[in-house]
Design a protein around this motif. Structure first.
Motif, mmCIF file in Angstrom:
data_model
loop_
_atom_site.group_PDB
_atom_site.id
_atom_site.type_symbol
_atom_site.label_atom_id
_atom_site.label_comp_id
_atom_site.label_asym_id
_atom_site.label_seq_id
_atom_site.Cartn_x
_atom_site.Cartn_y
_atom_site.Cartn_z
ATOM 1 N N GLN A 145 0.827 -1.209 0.000
ATOM 2 C CA GLN A 145 0.000 0.000 0.000
ATOM 3 C C GLN A 145 0.865 1.265 0.000
ATOM 4 O O GLN A 145 0.359 2.374 0.139
ATOM 5 C CB GLN A 145 -0.900 0.013 1.246
ATOM 6 N N GLY A 146 2.196 1.093 -0.084
ATOM 7 C CA GLY A 146 3.112 2.242 -0.136
ATOM 8 C C GLY A 146 3.369 2.870 1.205
ATOM 9 O O GLY A 146 3.692 4.051 1.299
ATOM 10 N N GLY A 147 3.223 2.077 2.313
ATOM 11 C CA GLY A 147 3.393 2.694 3.634
ATOM 12 C C GLY A 147 4.532 2.149 4.449
ATOM 13 O O GLY A 147 5.112 2.837 5.264
ATOM 14 N N GLY A 148 4.909 0.882 4.238
ATOM 15 C CA GLY A 148 5.869 0.246 5.136
ATOM 16 C C GLY A 148 7.280 0.778 5.025
ATOM 17 O O GLY A 148 8.062 0.659 5.951
ATOM 18 N N SER A 149 7.645 1.352 3.864
ATOM 19 C CA SER A 149 9.035 1.790 3.691
ATOM 20 C C SER A 149 9.209 3.281 3.929
ATOM 21 O O SER A 149 10.268 3.833 3.663
ATOM 22 C CB SER A 149 9.501 1.445 2.267
ATOM 23 N N ARG A 150 8.183 3.954 4.416
ATOM 24 C CA ARG A 150 8.311 5.385 4.680
ATOM 25 C C ARG A 150 9.250 5.650 5.849
ATOM 26 O O ARG A 150 9.291 4.901 6.813
ATOM 27 C CB ARG A 150 6.937 5.983 5.019
ATOM 28 N N TYR A 151 9.964 6.759 5.765
ATOM 29 C CA TYR A 151 10.784 7.198 6.897
ATOM 30 C C TYR A 151 9.897 8.007 7.834
ATOM 31 O O TYR A 151 9.028 8.767 7.399
ATOM 32 C CB TYR A 151 11.961 8.048 6.410
ATOM 33 N N ILE A 152 10.129 7.851 9.133
ATOM 34 C CA ILE A 152 9.238 8.519 10.078
ATOM 35 C C ILE A 152 10.023 9.464 10.981
ATOM 36 O O ILE A 152 11.167 9.204 11.349
ATOM 37 C CB ILE A 152 8.456 7.506 10.950
ATOM 38 N N MET A 153 9.416 10.567 11.267
ATOM 39 C CA MET A 153 9.864 11.520 12.287
ATOM 40 C C MET A 153 11.277 12.048 12.035
ATOM 41 O O MET A 153 11.979 12.409 12.964
ATOM 42 C CB MET A 153 9.791 10.878 13.684
ATOM 43 N N GLY A 154 11.736 12.039 10.824
ATOM 44 C CA GLY A 154 13.050 12.581 10.517
ATOM 45 C C GLY A 154 14.195 11.804 11.128
ATOM 46 O O GLY A 154 15.308 12.301 11.261
ATOM 47 N N SER A 155 13.954 10.553 11.509
ATOM 48 C CA SER A 155 14.976 9.771 12.204
ATOM 49 C C SER A 155 15.878 9.017 11.253
ATOM 50 O O SER A 155 16.869 8.425 11.676
ATOM 51 C CB SER A 155 14.300 8.761 13.141
ATOM 52 N N GLY A 156 15.540 8.981 9.958
ATOM 53 C CA GLY A 156 16.325 8.210 9.003
ATOM 54 C C GLY A 156 16.020 6.731 9.050
ATOM 55 O O GLY A 156 16.753 5.921 8.504
ATOM 56 N N GLU A 157 14.940 6.344 9.737
ATOM 57 C CA GLU A 157 14.553 4.947 9.847
ATOM 58 C C GLU A 157 13.166 4.738 9.264
ATOM 59 O O GLU A 157 12.283 5.592 9.416
ATOM 60 C CB GLU A 157 14.514 4.497 11.317
ATOM 61 N N THR A 158 12.978 3.593 8.626
ATOM 62 C CA THR A 158 11.641 3.245 8.164
ATOM 63 C C THR A 158 10.842 2.708 9.345
ATOM 64 O O THR A 158 11.391 2.369 10.395
ATOM 65 C CB THR A 158 11.698 2.168 7.065
ATOM 66 N N LEU A 159 9.554 2.589 9.163
ATOM 67 C CA LEU A 159 8.682 2.039 10.192
ATOM 68 C C LEU A 159 9.131 0.633 10.573
ATOM 69 O O LEU A 159 9.215 0.283 11.752
ATOM 70 C CB LEU A 159 7.241 2.003 9.677
ATOM 71 N N TYR A 160 9.477 -0.177 9.583
ATOM 72 C CA TYR A 160 9.916 -1.546 9.837
ATOM 73 C C TYR A 160 11.213 -1.565 10.654
ATOM 74 O O TYR A 160 11.355 -2.347 11.597
ATOM 75 C CB TYR A 160 10.112 -2.275 8.504
ATOM 76 N N GLU A 161 12.151 -0.670 10.320
ATOM 77 C CA GLU A 161 13.416 -0.624 11.044
ATOM 78 C C GLU A 161 13.223 -0.191 12.495
ATOM 79 O O GLU A 161 13.873 -0.715 13.408
ATOM 80 C CB GLU A 161 14.387 0.329 10.339
ATOM 81 N N VAL A 162 12.321 0.768 12.716
ATOM 82 C CA VAL A 162 12.028 1.212 14.081
ATOM 83 C C VAL A 162 11.451 0.061 14.897
ATOM 84 O O VAL A 162 11.866 -0.197 16.036
ATOM 85 C CB VAL A 162 11.047 2.401 14.070
ATOM 86 N N GLN A 163 10.508 -0.654 14.291
ATOM 87 C CA GLN A 163 9.863 -1.751 15.015
ATOM 88 C C GLN A 163 10.847 -2.886 15.281
ATOM 89 O O GLN A 163 10.826 -3.500 16.361
ATOM 90 C CB GLN A 163 8.662 -2.245 14.228
ATOM 91 N N GLN A 164 11.711 -3.165 14.311
ATOM 92 C CA GLN A 164 12.741 -4.180 14.520
ATOM 93 C C GLN A 164 13.648 -3.811 15.695
ATOM 94 O O GLN A 164 13.979 -4.648 16.525
ATOM 95 C CB GLN A 164 13.589 -4.340 13.248
ATOM 96 N N ARG A 165 14.056 -2.554 15.718
ATOM 97 C CA ARG A 165 14.934 -2.091 16.791
ATOM 98 C C ARG A 165 14.238 -2.182 18.154
ATOM 99 O O ARG A 165 14.834 -2.600 19.145
ATOM 100 C CB ARG A 165 15.377 -0.651 16.520
ATOM 101 N N LEU A 166 12.968 -1.796 18.194
ATOM 102 C CA LEU A 166 12.222 -1.871 19.452
ATOM 103 C C LEU A 166 12.127 -3.309 19.950
ATOM 104 O O LEU A 166 12.281 -3.576 21.143
ATOM 105 C CB LEU A 166 10.825 -1.281 19.270
ATOM 106 N N LEU A 167 11.868 -4.237 19.033
ATOM 107 C CA LEU A 167 11.782 -5.642 19.428
ATOM 108 C C LEU A 167 13.132 -6.157 19.920
ATOM 109 O O LEU A 167 13.202 -6.914 20.891
ATOM 110 C CB LEU A 167 11.298 -6.495 18.255
#
Length: 544
Positions: free
Chosen positions: A269-291
């Motif tokens: 849907q064009g959403g999973g690879s977006r960068y969020i909050m100016g952090s240089g991380e995609t949503l997937y990368e943020v969630q991976q890091r949190l886990l």
């Protein structure tokens, strides 16, 4: 599926926002005034919105502060060293003398629970795929017996009911939909016709994330496999810190597989690879890091508890108490047996699967009056992924350090041979020393329920723990094995009654008999004593 996507995708983003907000307040107290009630409500609303709405909320929050304090705080959050207090990603375990508080454990236990685990009650349709051949075929059991165990698993959960069940043959269980096209279509129609079904239990070890999502979309209800259902049982039965932490660790693989699947779906849907909050991380990368950070924190907490367990184990060893681990398939009667052997009124056995999730230790006496410690352990189950057993390695570690293992079998169960094979395989996978495995005492429990019981295993001890039948023979066998495994000696010592020798022996050894030595000042004392204790005795009382 939309509800599942929101839970998996939006919740971790909310955790990032909350953590960053906390740090921004810590670094600059004036931010408290800036962060108004309206903005707080917007932030908390993220978890209830769709992923697309979540992105919009986060973007507006990022632009809210002209000083970009919020973005800076998120960057700081990426560094483990910037974390403080109970929010740190990795605790070194030494700052508070390895103490871990209830609040810290509860926070880890309640964070990021996999969707559907530990939540509502269900009306369940059970499907058992009967594999005809190949590596996944079960040769020591039947499809009917496996279905019976599946029903027992579901009924273990309070307020869960079995609406219907079916056994369907399959040649290729690794297929996305498990069954062939015709069988799958017939199953789908049967599930849809069943009244009030809210979940399907697919009685296999583990569904792939792709299969799980596909089946849920087709059937419109939650789908469980053995892994997720047992996690559900564990989560409801967890009471102690260690049990809660080990269950949280066991849930990580499930969270990771669902995360990958859901983000892949968002990418379409064009959403999973977006960068969020100016952090240089995609949503997937943020969630991976949190886990990953969550996993490290759980492992760190478990390591601290492991140190405490090691200390307690050392204290037991120092007191020279032989340790006997009681193991077996779930619901075989381990706790009932320990209660019968020790008379511990505090033990309350339950006729259900996985009633025991923690190691508990109970003192008992053998015929010679030797004090031993019986260790009650978690029960085993067939067809469970190795990650689940690995998560409980801290608990099962005690088994490897015991002096003897008692393997309890429910001899009245139709699958008793298959259960024995599963338990022994797990023990070998746990790298239990061969010497310990070769000295296992096998106990045939529930002989009162086994009609016409006759043992074809002469070394096994037949008992009924509930009826307290055969316990004296078992105690005698345990005593013989303990003396052999611990290297203790049985000897008769001549002691002076006008010295503290006899009192010392009562304290440091097991005194079996005391006989008059033929005069007023001596006695012949039969004792069971360790080599180390006997060495101390000779040195202290100058005995040759």
């Amino acid at each position: 599926m939309d509800v599942i996507r929101r839970s998996v995708v939006a919740k971790p983003v909310l955790v990032v926002c909350r953590s960053a907000w906390r740090r921004s307040l810590q670094s600059n107290p004036t931010n408290v005034a800036m962060f108004t009630t309206i903005q707080r409500k917007r932030l908390l609303a993220c978890s209830a919105q769709s992923p697309e709405t979540t992105y919009g909320r986060i973007k507006s929050l990022q632009s809210f502060s002209s000083s970009r304090t919020f973005s800076v705080s998120l960057c700081k959050f990426k560094s483990k060293n910037s974390s403080t207090g109970h929010e740190s990603a990795v605790d070194d375990g030494d700052s508070e003398e390895d103490f871990i508080g209830d609040a810290e454990v509860e926070e880890l236990f309640q964070q990021q629970i996999p969707t559907g685990i530990g939540e509502e009650d269900h009306r369940v349709f059970i499907v058992h795929p009967d594999v005809k051949w190949g590596q996944k075929k079960q040769y020591l059991t039947t499809a009917d017996l496996q279905m019976e165990e599946a029903v027992g698993l579901v009924k273990t959960l309070q307020n869960w009911t079995v609406i219907d069940k079916i056994i369907i043959s399959t040649k290729m269980p690794e297929k996305k939909r498990i069954f062939g096209k015709g069988n799958f279509q017939a199953l789908t129609e049967k599930i849809r016709r069943a009244p009030g079904v809210t979940a399907v239990f697919m009685n296999i070890e583990r569904l792939s994330p792709l299969s799980e999502r596909d089946l849920q979309e087709v059937w419109g209800v939650k789908v469980f496999d053995r892994y997720s259902l047992v996690l559900h049982i564990f989560r409801r039965n967890a009471r102690t810190k260690e049990a809660k932490l080990q269950i949280s660790l066991a849930e990580i693989p499930l969270l990771k597989s669902r995360l990958k699947n859901e983000v892949a779906n968002l990418d379409q849907q064009g959403g999973g690879s977006r960068y969020i909050m100016g952090s240089g991380e995609t949503l997937y990368e943020v969630q991976q890091r949190l886990l990953k950070e969550r996993e490290l924190k759980i492992r760190s907490a478990l390591q601290r508890l492991r140190k405490k367990r090691h200390l307690l184990r050392s204290q037991r060893k120092n007191k020279d108490f032989p340790i006997i681990s009681v193991m077996g398939y779930t619901n075989c009667g381990k706790t009932t047996l320990i209660k019968a052997l020790t008379g511990d009124a505090g033990l309350q056995p339950k006729d259900q699967l996985f009633a025991t999730l923690d190691v508990t230790v109970h003192a008992g006496r053998l015929p010679s009056h030797m004090t031993v410690l019986y260790v009650d352990t978690i029960g085993f189950l067939s067809q469970l992924p190795h990650q689940l057993i690995d998560s409980f390695s801290a608990t099962l570690e005690d088994v490897a350090h015991s002096d003897l293992i008692i393997h309890v079998r429910d001899i009245s169960h139709p699958e008793t041979v298959n259960q024995k094979v599963n338990v022994l395989n797990i023990l070998k996978n746990l790298q239990i020393p061969e010497k310990l495995i070769s000295s296992i005492i096998e106990v045939h429990n529930k002989i009162d329920l086994a009609e016409g019981y006759e043992s074809n295993e002469p070394e096994a001890v037949p008992i009924s723990a509930l009826k307290e039948m055969g316990l004296e023979e078992l105690k005698q066998r345990v005593e013989e094995a303990v003396v052999k495994s611990t290297g203790k000696q049985i000897m008769t010592l001549k002691v002076q009654l006008n010295s503290p020798q006899l009192g010392w022996l009562y304290k440091e050894a097991t005194v079996e008999e005391v006989h008059d030595g033929g005069d007023d000042c001596t006695a012949n004392v039969k004792v069971i004593i360790s080599t180390a204790a006997y060495g101390r005795y000779r040195k202290l009382f100058q005995v040759t």
